[in-house]
Design a protein around this motif. Sequence first.
Motif, PDB file in Angstrom:
ATOM      1  N   ALA A  68     -15.687 -16.643  -7.264  1.00 16.49           N
ATOM      2  CA  ALA A  68     -17.009 -16.445  -6.671  1.00 16.49           C
ATOM      3  C   ALA A  68     -16.793 -15.780  -5.325  1.00 16.49           C
ATOM      4  CB  ALA A  68     -17.734 -17.776  -6.504  1.00 16.49           C
ATOM      5  N   LYS A  69     -17.369 -14.604  -5.141  1.00 16.86           N
ATOM      6  CA  LYS A  69     -16.987 -13.831  -3.965  1.00 16.86           C
ATOM      7  C   LYS A  69     -17.986 -12.710  -3.701  1.00 16.86           C
ATOM      8  CE  LYS A  69     -12.918 -11.228  -2.315  1.00 16.86           C
ATOM      9  NZ  LYS A  69     -12.544 -12.036  -1.153  1.00 16.86           N
ATOM     10  N   LYS A  70     -18.110 -12.346  -2.443  1.00 16.60           N
ATOM     11  CA  LYS A  70     -18.919 -11.196  -2.037  1.00 16.60           C
ATOM     12  C   LYS A  70     -18.083  -9.930  -2.193  1.00 16.60           C
ATOM     13  CE  LYS A  70     -21.555  -9.358   1.902  1.00 16.60           C
ATOM     14  NZ  LYS A  70     -22.851  -9.268   1.203  1.00 16.60           N
ATOM     15  N   LEU A  71     -18.641  -8.928  -2.849  1.00 17.15           N
ATOM     16  CA  LEU A  71     -17.940  -7.658  -3.002  1.00 17.15           C
ATOM     17  C   LEU A  71     -18.067  -6.834  -1.726  1.00 17.15           C
ATOM     18  CD1 LEU A  71     -18.995  -8.500  -6.014  1.00 17.15           C
ATOM     19  CD2 LEU A  71     -18.349  -6.159  -6.570  1.00 17.15           C
ATOM     20  N   LYS A  72     -17.080  -5.995  -1.492  1.00 18.95           N
ATOM     21  CA  LYS A  72     -17.168  -5.057  -0.382  1.00 18.95           C
ATOM     22  C   LYS A  72     -18.061  -3.884  -0.786  1.00 18.95           C
ATOM     23  CE  LYS A  72     -12.580  -6.296   1.316  1.00 18.95           C
ATOM     24  NZ  LYS A  72     -11.193  -5.841   1.595  1.00 18.95           N
ATOM     25  N   LYS A  73     -18.481  -3.117   0.200  1.00 23.45           N
ATOM     26  CA  LYS A  73     -19.414  -2.029  -0.070  1.00 23.45           C
ATOM     27  C   LYS A  73     -18.855  -1.012  -1.053  1.00 23.45           C
ATOM     28  CE  LYS A  73     -21.976  -2.281   4.299  1.00 23.45           C
ATOM     29  NZ  LYS A  73     -22.372  -1.555   5.539  1.00 23.45           N
ATOM     30  N   ASN A  74     -17.528  -0.790  -1.001  1.00 22.24           N
ATOM     31  CA  ASN A  74     -16.934   0.231  -1.873  1.00 22.24           C
ATOM     32  C   ASN A  74     -16.456  -0.336  -3.206  1.00 22.24           C
ATOM     33  OD1 ASN A  74     -14.797  -1.262  -0.869  1.00 22.24           O
ATOM     34  ND2 ASN A  74     -13.418   0.503  -0.675  1.00 22.24           N
ATOM     35  N   GLU A  75     -16.808  -1.577  -3.509  1.00 20.98           N
ATOM     36  CA  GLU A  75     -16.404  -2.189  -4.773  1.00 20.98           C
ATOM     37  C   GLU A  75     -17.565  -2.140  -5.761  1.00 20.98           C
ATOM     38  OE1 GLU A  75     -13.017  -5.396  -3.313  1.00 20.98           O
ATOM     39  OE2 GLU A  75     -15.103  -6.051  -3.432  1.00 20.98           O
ATOM     40  N   ASP A  76     -17.303  -1.550  -6.918  1.00 24.87           N
ATOM     41  CA  ASP A  76     -18.324  -1.405  -7.947  1.00 24.87           C
ATOM     42  C   ASP A  76     -18.395  -2.671  -8.795  1.00 24.87           C
ATOM     43  OD1 ASP A  76     -20.157   0.160  -9.734  1.00 24.87           O
ATOM     44  OD2 ASP A  76     -18.507  -0.193 -11.149  1.00 24.87           O
ATOM     45  N   MET A  77     -19.590  -3.210  -8.929  1.00 24.62           N
ATOM     46  CA  MET A  77     -19.756  -4.475  -9.637  1.00 24.62           C
ATOM     47  C   MET A  77     -19.294  -4.384 -11.087  1.00 24.62           C
ATOM     48  SD  MET A  77     -21.943  -6.063 -12.039  1.00 24.62           S
ATOM     49  CE  MET A  77     -23.556  -5.291 -11.919  1.00 24.62           C
ATOM     50  N   MET A  78     -19.667  -3.344 -11.811  1.00 29.80           N
ATOM     51  CA  MET A  78     -19.315  -3.246 -13.219  1.00 29.80           C
ATOM     52  C   MET A  78     -17.813  -3.076 -13.422  1.00 29.80           C
ATOM     53  SD  MET A  78     -21.921  -3.835 -15.031  1.00 29.80           S
ATOM     54  CE  MET A  78     -21.418  -3.267 -16.652  1.00 29.80           C
ATOM     55  N   THR A  79     -17.146  -2.434 -12.474  1.00 28.30           N
ATOM     56  CA  THR A  79     -15.685  -2.326 -12.553  1.00 28.30           C
ATOM     57  C   THR A  79     -15.046  -3.699 -12.440  1.00 28.30           C
ATOM     58  OG1 THR A  79     -15.659  -0.086 -11.650  1.00 28.30           O
ATOM     59  CG2 THR A  79     -13.634  -1.366 -11.436  1.00 28.30           C
ATOM     60  N   VAL A  80     -15.526  -4.495 -11.499  1.00 27.19           N
ATOM     61  CA  VAL A  80     -14.987  -5.844 -11.323  1.00 27.19           C
ATOM     62  C   VAL A  80     -15.252  -6.691 -12.564  1.00 27.19           C
ATOM     63  CG1 VAL A  80     -15.192  -7.974  -9.988  1.00 27.19           C
ATOM     64  CG2 VAL A  80     -15.151  -5.775  -8.810  1.00 27.19           C
ATOM     65  N   VAL A  81     -16.459  -6.614 -13.109  1.00 30.81           N
ATOM     66  CA  VAL A  81     -16.792  -7.381 -14.314  1.00 30.81           C
ATOM     67  C   VAL A  81     -15.896  -6.963 -15.473  1.00 30.81           C
ATOM     68  CG1 VAL A  81     -18.582  -7.845 -16.033  1.00 30.81           C
ATOM     69  CG2 VAL A  81     -19.174  -7.791 -13.605  1.00 30.81           C
ATOM     70  N   SER A  82     -15.688  -5.667 -15.630  1.00 31.61           N
ATOM     71  CA  SER A  82     -14.822  -5.172 -16.702  1.00 31.61           C
ATOM     72  C   SER A  82     -13.411  -5.726 -16.571  1.00 31.61           C
ATOM     73  CB  SER A  82     -14.781  -3.644 -16.673  1.00 31.61           C
ATOM     74  OG  SER A  82     -13.759  -3.149 -17.512  1.00 31.61           O
ATOM     75  N   ASN A  83     -12.888  -5.733 -15.355  1.00 32.99           N
ATOM     76  CA  ASN A  83     -11.504  -6.170 -15.144  1.00 32.99           C
ATOM     77  C   ASN A  83     -11.328  -7.670 -15.341  1.00 32.99           C
ATOM     78  OD1 ASN A  83     -11.140  -3.512 -14.539  1.00 32.99           O
ATOM     79  ND2 ASN A  83     -10.706  -3.809 -12.364  1.00 32.99           N
ATOM     80  N   LEU A  84     -12.412  -8.427 -15.185  1.00 36.70           N
ATOM     81  CA  LEU A  84     -12.349  -9.879 -15.366  1.00 36.70           C
ATOM     82  C   LEU A  84     -12.617 -10.305 -16.808  1.00 36.70           C
ATOM     83  CD1 LEU A  84     -14.322 -10.941 -12.156  1.00 36.70           C
ATOM     84  CD2 LEU A  84     -11.917 -11.451 -12.597  1.00 36.70           C
TER      85      LEU A  84
END
Length: 526
Positions: free
Chosen positions: A294-310
């Motif tokens: 559970a974490k706040k993403l940085k401005k340059n972090e794409d949400m769907m990329t993070v979801v895909s990688n998890l």
Amino acid sequence: MPDISDARYTSNGIEQQGFVQQSDIFMDSCVVEIPDSYTLMDQLHNITPFDRLHRVFGDGYSFKYIRCSTSVTNGNVSVYKVSAPNVAIADPALTDIFLRMHQEHVFLQNYDITMDCLNISSRAIVKEFLLDNGISSKDILDDENKVGANCISWFTEEDEIRIRNKLYNKFVQLLESGEVRNQLTSKLSELVMPTSQQFGETLVACRNEGLMRLELTVHSPELKEVEWNTNLIVNTLEFLHNCRTFATSYEKQWMALVDQIHNKHTLCIYFHKEHSLGYCHWFNKTTKKKQGIAKKLKKNEDMMTVVSNLTFNGHPTVLLTYATSSGPLESEVVLRRDITNITIVPSQRNSFWPVASRERQQHTFAEMGLINYRGIHIDWLTAQQAREKVRLSTLSIVSDNTDGLGIDDLLADISNIELDDLEPTYLRENTDLKPARYKVAYNILHVGDEFLVSYYFLYTFRGLPFYYLDISMIHNEIVSSTHILIKVLASSPFGECIASVIGQPNQEVVLKVTRIHNRIIHTERI
């Protein structure tokens, strides 16, 4: 949903008898108390209780405030947990530490001694053994709803000293993770980058048979002799020598977990205005512990990329998008990976971009039992992938309907998770704070007072952190329209109470003063 509470980690093991000592005997932690009179003296000299504890224990130890209480010998006290860096019970430094405790007026309540062992068992099996071997059912702690099916505690006495015996599967604890204050976390990094070299060596030594930890809490106001402590834990291990156990490798235990979650939906919640997400890979319905991040993403972090990688290969992910952490729900979709690839889990620093490094990693996840099984392939990124913030797979929408997926219970739990690195929504900017307007809390509040806290400021005054609070008194359940400005030392029990609620979804909180002693205020949330 991916519930692992029924995973049978012993099912594919080779049956044995008893546990085999694998590590040295070490002190894991202790609980101490500091009389309020000395806490007050420290405040007058701009010293916090943590400074006093550091003088006693030195570097490498960590301290956490637990509660206030009344001690038979020391009156009103503040209680702290001291976590030790796995100090061998025979280490002469421990004797020096406990001598300094009395000099610094820090008093012992209890301490833990620990031993790691080969072979594993379950709560049900150990409980049956205990009942068959003279342990009364009333002495077995009824806490399965908190600790699950792979941990058990029971009480005994030695020389009229109360002993809590605790036995649990340490590898499973790392798989299930979860912490007291934040139950959506990951401890899997400990398998490949252990924080303690000693524990890392034990992890490796036990990977073919499994790792069980025996932990004894000695309720004594003084540290007993090395021989006494050694005999205590060795005799407990000997008592268990006829207990049914199983030599079960980490790999087989991991496969037992994966078998429980195969083809189950994982869950991700995204708060788009806060650009934050919580992702749960699996959870234990009994203990409420959850593996994920559970974490706040940085401005340059794409949400769907993070979801895909998890996301796991072949496993659908339910993605719920909310405007903010307090709602409303904006969309719900079920996603699935288009190609097969690794799945990342958080690093020790809870990063979305963990990097595999043979210089820092002692072993890979596969070497520690987390093999590629049923499409679940745990690993970390290369340095280049992390720099480029690569997406490991595209995602396709399988459905936009989550009805019937049974996510309600898990959703309720995750919705209440405090997101790491998320700025507290009501810790106000203090650039225009005027400290002179705030009164010292003990000059304003009295025992029994109830009040509403609306605004919080953290501000350093004369080198010490204080919480500056905007409160309204409550009389007969009616909130006064008059605002009162008070300040409280951040390290005090009142300050600890404030720290425990900052970052939670509700902006306002109601507190009650339960005790005031030597100008130290104790509160509780109501």
